[in-house]
Design a protein around this motif. Sequence first.
Motif, short mmCIF file in Angstrom:
data_model
loop_
_atom_site.label_atom_id
_atom_site.label_comp_id
_atom_site.label_asym_id
_atom_site.label_seq_id
_atom_site.Cartn_x
_atom_site.Cartn_y
_atom_site.Cartn_z
N ILE A 141 9.78 -3.28 -3.00
CA ILE A 141 10.58 -2.35 -2.21
C ILE A 141 10.62 -1.02 -2.97
O ILE A 141 11.08 -0.96 -4.11
CB ILE A 141 12.01 -2.89 -2.01
N ASP A 142 10.11 0.01 -2.32
CA ASP A 142 10.03 1.30 -3.00
C ASP A 142 11.38 1.96 -3.11
O ASP A 142 12.28 1.70 -2.30
CB ASP A 142 9.07 2.22 -2.24
N ALA A 143 11.49 2.86 -4.08
CA ALA A 143 12.73 3.61 -4.24
C ALA A 143 12.98 4.42 -2.98
O ALA A 143 12.06 4.99 -2.40
CB ALA A 143 12.62 4.53 -5.45
N GLY A 144 14.21 4.43 -2.51
CA GLY A 144 14.58 5.23 -1.35
C GLY A 144 14.35 4.54 -0.03
O GLY A 144 14.69 5.08 1.02
N GLN A 145 13.81 3.33 -0.05
CA GLN A 145 13.58 2.60 1.20
C GLN A 145 14.87 2.03 1.75
O GLN A 145 15.82 1.80 1.01
CB GLN A 145 12.60 1.45 0.98
N MET A 146 14.84 1.80 3.08
CA MET A 146 15.92 1.04 3.70
C MET A 146 15.28 -0.22 4.26
O MET A 146 14.36 -0.14 5.08
CB MET A 146 16.55 1.86 4.81
N VAL A 147 15.74 -1.36 3.79
CA VAL A 147 15.11 -2.61 4.18
C VAL A 147 16.16 -3.56 4.75
O VAL A 147 17.26 -3.67 4.20
CB VAL A 147 14.45 -3.28 2.95
N PHE A 148 15.79 -4.21 5.85
CA PHE A 148 16.67 -5.25 6.38
C PHE A 148 16.17 -6.60 5.91
O PHE A 148 14.96 -6.83 5.79
CB PHE A 148 16.69 -5.21 7.91
N LEU A 149 17.11 -7.47 5.68
CA LEU A 149 16.79 -8.81 5.23
C LEU A 149 17.41 -9.74 6.26
O LEU A 149 18.61 -9.69 6.48
CB LEU A 149 17.43 -9.02 3.85
N ARG A 176 13.01 0.17 11.09
CA ARG A 176 12.83 0.09 9.64
C ARG A 176 12.10 -1.19 9.26
O ARG A 176 11.78 -2.03 10.08
CB ARG A 176 14.14 0.16 8.86
N ARG A 177 11.93 -1.31 7.96
CA ARG A 177 11.24 -2.48 7.44
C ARG A 177 12.16 -3.70 7.52
O ARG A 177 13.32 -3.62 7.13
CB ARG A 177 10.85 -2.21 5.99
N VAL A 178 11.61 -4.79 7.99
CA VAL A 178 12.41 -6.01 8.13
C VAL A 178 11.74 -7.16 7.39
O VAL A 178 10.59 -7.49 7.67
CB VAL A 178 12.59 -6.39 9.62
N LEU A 179 12.44 -7.73 6.45
CA LEU A 179 11.94 -8.91 5.73
C LEU A 179 12.60 -10.13 6.35
O LEU A 179 13.81 -10.15 6.51
CB LEU A 179 12.30 -8.85 4.25
N THR A 180 11.81 -11.11 6.68
CA THR A 180 12.38 -12.33 7.26
C THR A 180 12.21 -13.49 6.29
O THR A 180 11.12 -13.75 5.80
CB THR A 180 11.68 -12.66 8.59
N LEU A 181 13.32 -14.15 6.03
CA LEU A 181 13.29 -15.34 5.16
C LEU A 181 13.55 -16.57 6.02
O LEU A 181 14.34 -16.54 6.96
CB LEU A 181 14.39 -15.24 4.09
N GLU A 182 12.85 -17.65 5.67
CA GLU A 182 13.14 -18.92 6.30
C GLU A 182 13.01 -20.00 5.25
O GLU A 182 11.97 -20.12 4.62
CB GLU A 182 12.18 -19.19 7.46
N ALA A 183 14.07 -20.75 5.09
CA ALA A 183 14.11 -21.81 4.07
C ALA A 183 13.60 -21.30 2.72
O ALA A 183 12.85 -21.98 2.03
CB ALA A 183 13.28 -23.02 4.53
N LEU A 188 9.69 -2.32 12.19
CA LEU A 188 10.08 -2.24 13.60
C LEU A 188 10.32 -0.79 13.97
O LEU A 188 10.88 -0.03 13.19
CB LEU A 188 11.37 -3.02 13.83
N PRO A 189 9.89 -0.41 15.14
CA PRO A 189 10.15 0.97 15.57
C PRO A 189 11.63 1.20 15.85
O PRO A 189 12.27 2.03 15.23
CB PRO A 189 9.32 1.12 16.84
N GLY A 190 12.21 0.42 16.76
CA GLY A 190 13.65 0.55 17.01
C GLY A 190 14.03 1.74 17.86
O GLY A 190 13.37 2.78 17.82
N GLU A 191 15.10 1.61 18.62
CA GLU A 191 15.53 2.68 19.53
C GLU A 191 15.98 3.91 18.76
O GLU A 191 15.53 5.02 18.99
CB GLU A 191 16.72 2.21 20.38
N LEU A 192 16.87 3.69 17.82
CA LEU A 192 17.41 4.81 17.07
C LEU A 192 16.30 5.49 16.29
O LEU A 192 16.23 6.70 16.18
CB LEU A 192 18.49 4.35 16.10
#
Lengths: 249, 311
Positions: free
Chosen positions: A25-33, A205-212, A221-225
């Motif tokens: 994850i780069d400095a200044g990024q916004m990431v969803f988990l 924004r960037r989305v990281l998906t975790l499963e188990a 994701l592009p996203g509306e906003l």
Amino acid sequence: MIELFSVTKRYASGQVGLDNVTLKIDAGQMVFLTGPSGAGKSTFLKLIYCEEIPSSGSILVNGRNVSSLPRRKVPYLRRTIGVVFQSFRLIPRKTVFENICYLPRILGSSAQEQKELAYETLRRVSLSHRMNASPHQLSGGEQQRVAIARALMNQPEILLADEPTGNLDPELSEEILRLFLEINGQGTTVIFATHDRDLIQRVGRRVLTLEAGQLTGDQKLPGELNDAIGPGQGTMGPGQGTIDLEEEA
Amino acid sequence: MTFSQAISYFLREACSSLVRSWKVSLVAISTITMSLFLTGVFLLVSSNLRQLISGWEEESKLVLYLETAATVEDQKRLINKLEQAEWASSVNLVTATEGAERFRQAFPSLGELLEGWGDGAIPSSLEIVLNRQALPAQADFDSWLESLRHDTAVSTIDDDRDWLTQLEAVVFAVEALGMVLGLVLLVTAVFTISSVIRLTAYLYRDEIAVMRLVGATEFFIRGPFYMEGVLQGLVGGGCALVTLAGGHYLLLRQSADSPLSLLADKFLGPAELLSLLALGGLAGFIGAITSLRRESLGQTAEVDPEWEQEG
Ligand SMILES: Nc1ncnc2c1ncn2[C@@H]1O[C@H](COP(=O)(O)OP(=O)(O)OP(=O)(O)O)[C@@H](O)[C@H]1O
Ligand SMILES: [Mg+2]
């Protein structure tokens, strides 16, 4: 910058919190988990602020290997990382001012310096007028903003949020989310864990998906906003991502 | 933050915690006060006793009572023999008449008794003042005494040191008892302080978790608790000293001539008072350390159940 190399976290109970995760994850990024309950989101964040130690693999936070950080150095790392939780973790016996001034007080700031810093920081979350209020006099959204202010007091390079909107209704959730975007816009790396897919969809924004415990997705994701601002937010540097959000709101 | 700033921060935090939870603090403080007061009483009594004894020892004499049949030659011979011993700093002959006179002065009401007994009632005696520095080994001294005892002109020998030695044994027993009692009470006090501080830490566990989260070092997290223990100990010690001084004053005023006041005649010196106070502070510090010993390091989320209602 945060880097994970084949990080696995196995709890003493045998539960696997995180399973061989490698990412950057780069400095200044916004990431969803995101990911279902028990997927390892909280574990991921705890490993970054050294609440837990990985069973194997290594984690670099701003170039420092935190997986082998001696216990006594952990506090100094934490001063560069802000953390916000679903349950706001405010001290009910203390005022807003006292709640956010724990670190400055320990660092030896004068009363005047603390006041100024608290005022400036509360202004960032639009609560400078509630400095002397008690947490229970505030709404849930306001309490979370105080918790965010506390996390911002030492100008952290990284802001971690573990389901910060979990206790808030959708409208307040969006308000808090905008605040995070704004903070990210000022240059802070933000990792935002949530299972509110809807919220993520709206922002992009960037989305990281975790499963188990495994990293099963890493998408932008592009996203509306997001569309209103422009493409490519996922890897954008500080200060660029969220310019228009205030107007959008 | 400088060291002195840190100490003043600890002091402020500890004081406000003492005031906030004054009821439990009071319990901790009073156990310290009790144990140190008792220790102080024993210290006071034993130091006064020691002083009395050493005073008596300074004046302690060896008295040789002579047979009524002893001649002037016998007296001269004995005096000569006694003066040869280098530990006899002076030898003084008390004639029968002088002896009777002394008796009358010491016990005026018993003067008549003496008349009834007649001339031989009080024998002449030799008083030897001993030079404590020059005393030989105990065995040599004993055999010297023995040789005097066997002298035909000597009837009995009175050695003050016999009962002084016994008194010293009593003082030693008193001191040992005081030490054991004081120690037991002090250990109790340490445990009390330890529980009180563990309780305080438990009450403030949410705050401790937040401090860890924002990057407070263990030094800053634990410092106020250590300080609180030390303060409780010092306040308890201070209370003990005040009680001790007050009790001493009252005792001397109420019963200045009773033998009891002899045991508490002189108050404790500054070094002893300071030691008691320091003992209180130390007990508090040890209590605080033992209370936080098992506190887990570094965990931010020793969390209130209320906090973890996620989902
Ligand atoms: N302290 C712990 N001891 C043992 N197992 C744990 C511990 N913390 C988490 N786990 C386990 O690790 C796995 C991942 O948990 P984690 O809390 O990271 O999930 P999560 O994605 O945050 O879930 P949620 O959305 O419910 O918060 C789960 O199976 C959980 O039971
Ligand atoms: Mg979680």
